[in-house]
Structure formats: structure tokens, C-alpha cells
Design an enzyme around this catalytic site. Structure first.
Site, mmCIF file in Angstrom:
data_model
loop_
_atom_site.group_PDB
_atom_site.id
_atom_site.type_symbol
_atom_site.label_atom_id
_atom_site.label_comp_id
_atom_site.label_asym_id
_atom_site.label_seq_id
_atom_site.Cartn_x
_atom_site.Cartn_y
_atom_site.Cartn_z
ATOM 1 C CG ASP A 1 -4.373 -1.477 0.246
ATOM 2 O OD1 ASP A 1 -3.684 -2.266 0.934
ATOM 3 O OD2 ASP A 1 -4.285 -0.244 0.345
ATOM 4 C CB SER B 1 -0.953 -0.041 1.206
ATOM 5 O OG SER B 1 -1.974 0.922 1.074
#
Length: 386
Positions: free
Chosen positions: A212, A52
Site C-alpha cells: 500500500d 491506494s
């Protein structure tokens, strides 16, 4: 303080977890480490892995593996000067026009042609494309300053956790629900890794869509281990338990509070479980040789913040664009809300500067422990200079 030399050469890895704006904290810890090393010291990490927002920091540090100080300085400069509009669109027209376009595209000819999300993070893509020189990664690998860099993303096609890695060696692996894929990293990989579910749109790489990297990531330590690390320094963003709201509130949690709680779970729970699993394996190897077991001992050192991010984010609530504050109020997030979501989206430099300072202080408080873990002293570091 004097540290003894290791019995055998270790491969140090740096693992940077996800957490949106919270990733500014990681830069502070890295700055503290850099302050203990000579200015022309190469990176003490041969393997760098990120998830991320941590993936963005990881790639930035990999680009400057030949000079650790320079990598920290350039990464810090970006975080210290952040504004919301550099990450996602924050104007009234931009925010609600984007939501309306997503809504009406569902009924358009050909189905939903747009990636559905609450926010438009095109500005972040433009920022990364302009700032990061990906050619430096190859250069650092070829010169031996870096062994491998890995960026985690989650495949929406099959639910697997994919570690996109760049290295001179083909470390490709496949396990249940996770695998490593050798590639040449680009901005699309970073955008996919940082595409927080519902907030930012998924990204197409090849024939699959990715989001993500923390989603579906059941074994966050796996990429670093497969890429050859036997020591992993982990810089996380999990708040101290004493500062968490859940379990202490007299009110039923609302949608915003639950959303923040789910993000906390995505970004922290799998890491803690994986560390526990690794410690059990290490204990088992005390009674069996690594060759016979087919496993190896891996040491970890986890650095987490000493203070609450949410309280800091609340202090800077009014720094966010009015349109974003209005949108957040619609889902129940105000200045004094219990939701942690605000600390993930607060890309404003007064907040990120405080996180960098907090990380720096936490890093200095544990500098002896970190240096010993990395088998580094100032004297040892000097012998590794270019």
C-alpha cells in the site's frame, strides 16, 4: 460569484488519498465539481496523483482527462454498483481455503511461495484489467489534456515510498526514503498501491515487492510538486475529530480497534504533517525569493468528510457476505464495534452510494471555495473547452 483571473497560469493537481471503500467519497466530491462545469469540459487537473484506493480513482480520471464529466460518470458507475466479490473473495470456501493455503505454503518445499494475506483480492485485479484502458493515458498526455499521472506504492525491499509516474517528461527524482520512477502504468501498479498490509497480498514489480502506497509515505504532496503542480486539491477520507472513538471509550481497545486506528494513522497522519511543513515553507518564502531559496510556493485545499464513515458502515454490516462477517468477528469486529476497519472493507453498493452522496454534498457546500482555488468559473471553464 465572480473570481478574478490568476496573475500567472497555475498548474492544478488532484491528490486522492487512500482508504479502501472510503474512496467512494472522493467520487462524490469530483461529481460536485463536475456539476459546476460544462459537460464537454476537459479536466481542470493537469497532474493527478493517487494512493491506494485513491490511485484507482486517479487512473480512472486520468484515462478521461479529455472529458471531466465522462471520467466522473464512469468512475461513479463502478462505485455505485460495487459488491464485495468484485474486490476480494467472500465465499466460505474462498475465504478459509485461501487462509489455509497460505498457512500450509509456509512449510512447503522452497519456503513460503504464496503472498501472505488475510483476503484474496484477485477479483479486483480482474475488474481493473477489464475496465481501465491504459492506452488512453498516453493519448491524453500526447494531446496535452494531462501532464502526468502518479501512483504511490511502498517498497518492502528498502522501505522507500515510490511514486510510479507516467508523463512525456522525465521528472524522476530521489530524496530520502522517496523517489519518482517513470514507467508505463499497469494494473500491477494499482494492485500494489492498494495492497493494504496484512489484508491484501503484496505485488511484485520488477525485482521488488510492493504494498500500500500510504505505508512509508512521509511526504504525500511530493509527487504532485515534483510533477510541476503549484496548486493541489486534496480529497481525503479523514473523519471529523468529533466522531472519533479514541480517547472517549471506557474500555481497553481490542485488536480490531487498534488495527483500525493504525490504518487511520497510515492514511491520514503523514498528509497532515506534510501540509503543515508546506505551510511553513510558504511562510519562509514570504521573506526570500523562490529563486534564491530553490523552493516554490504551493497552495493546497483539503476536502475531508463532514460525517463519520464508521456509523454509516455499521448500518450496512449485514450486507457483507456471511463468511466475511464471521472472519471479522474472529478478530473482534461486530456491528457496533469501535473499530474503523469495517469502513475500509465495506465494498457494498448501499454503503458506497451513501459515501458518494456525502462527498457530493460536501463538495457542493464548498463549491465556491473549490472553484476559486482552481481559478475556474463557468465563464472561464467555457474558454477551456475542446
Amino acid at each position: 460569484m465572480i473570481f478574478s483571473s490568476p496573475a500567472k497560469e497555475s498548474t492544478n493537481a488532484l491528490l486522492l488519498t487512500g482508504g479502501g471503500a472510503r474512496a467512494a467519497y472522493q467520487v462524490g466530491v469530483l461529481k460536485a465539481i463536475a456539476s459546476q462545469l460544462p459537460r464537454n469540459q476537459k479536466s481542470p487537473f493537469k497532474v493527478i496523483c493517487g494512493t491506494s484506493a485513491g490511485a484507482i480513482n486517479a487512473v480512472s480520471m486520468a484515462c478521461h482527462a479529455s472529458c471531466f464529466h465522462l471520467g466522473v460518470k464512469k468512475t461513479e458507475w463502478v462505485w455505485k454498483n460495487f459488491k464485495t466479490e468484485q474486490v476480494y473473495v467472500g465465499t466460505w470456501f474462498g475465504v478459509f481455503g485461501y487462509i489455509l493455503k497460505n498457512y500450509f505454503s509456509k512449510s512447503s518445499k522452497g519456503g513460503n511461495a504464496r503472498a501472505t494475506s488475510l483476503l484474496n483480492n484477485k477479483p479486483l485485479e480482474n475488474l481493473l484489467s477489464g475496465l481501465i484502458d491504459y492506452k488512453r493515458i498516453d493519448r491524453n498526455i500526447l494531446t496535452g489534456h494531462l501532464d502526468a499521472i502518479s501512483v504511490a506504492a511502498s517498497s518492502y525491499s528498502d522501505g522507500d515510498s515510490i511514486a510510479f509516474f507516467q508523463s512525456s517528461e522525465n521528472y524522476a527524482w530521489q530524496r530520502a526514503k522517496r523517489k519518482g520512477v517513470k514507467t508505463v502504468l499497469t494494473t500491477r501498479h494499482l494492485m500494489a498501491s492498494a495492497a493494504i498490509p496484512l489484508l491484501f497480498p503484496s505485488v511484485k514489480i520488477g525485482t521488488s515487492y510492493f504494498g500500500d502506497g500510504a505505508v512509508h509515505q512521509l511526504s504525500p504532496l511530493s509527487p504532485a510538486i515534483h510533477l510541476g503542480a503549484n496548486k493541489i486539491l486534496i480529497i481525503g477520507v479523514e473523519e471529523p475529530n468529533k466522531d472519533k472513538y479514541f480517547g472517549e471509550s471506557d474500555f481497553q481497545p481490542n485488536t480490531a480497534t487498534i488495527t483500525g486506528h493504525l490504518l487511520d494513522t497510515i492514511f491520514t497522519d503523514s498528509l497532515n504533517a506534510d501540509i503543515e511543513r508546506m505551510e511553513r515553507i510558504n511562510s519562509t518564502l514570504n521573506y526570500a525569493s523562490e529563486d534564491k531559496a530553490g523552493l516554490k510556493k504551493v497552495e493546497t485545499l483539503l476536502i475531508n468528510p463532514s460525517s463519520c464513515f464508521n456509523k454509516l458502515a455499521a448500518q450496512h454490516y449485514k450486507k457483507m457476505p456471511p463468511a466475511i462477517r464471521f472472519l471479522l468477528r474472529l478478530i473482534g469486529i461486530k456491528k457496533k464495534s469501535e473499530s474503523t476497519l469495517l469502513s475500509y472493507l465495506m465494498f457494498e453498493k448501499p454503503f458506497t452510494k451513501e459515501l458518494i452522496n456525502l462527498g457530493y454534498e460536501d463538495g457542493l457546500a464548498r463549491k465556491d471555495e473549490i472553484m476559486a482555488f482552481l481559478d475556474l468559473t463557468e465563464e472561464q471553464a467555457k474558454t477551456n473547452n475542446l
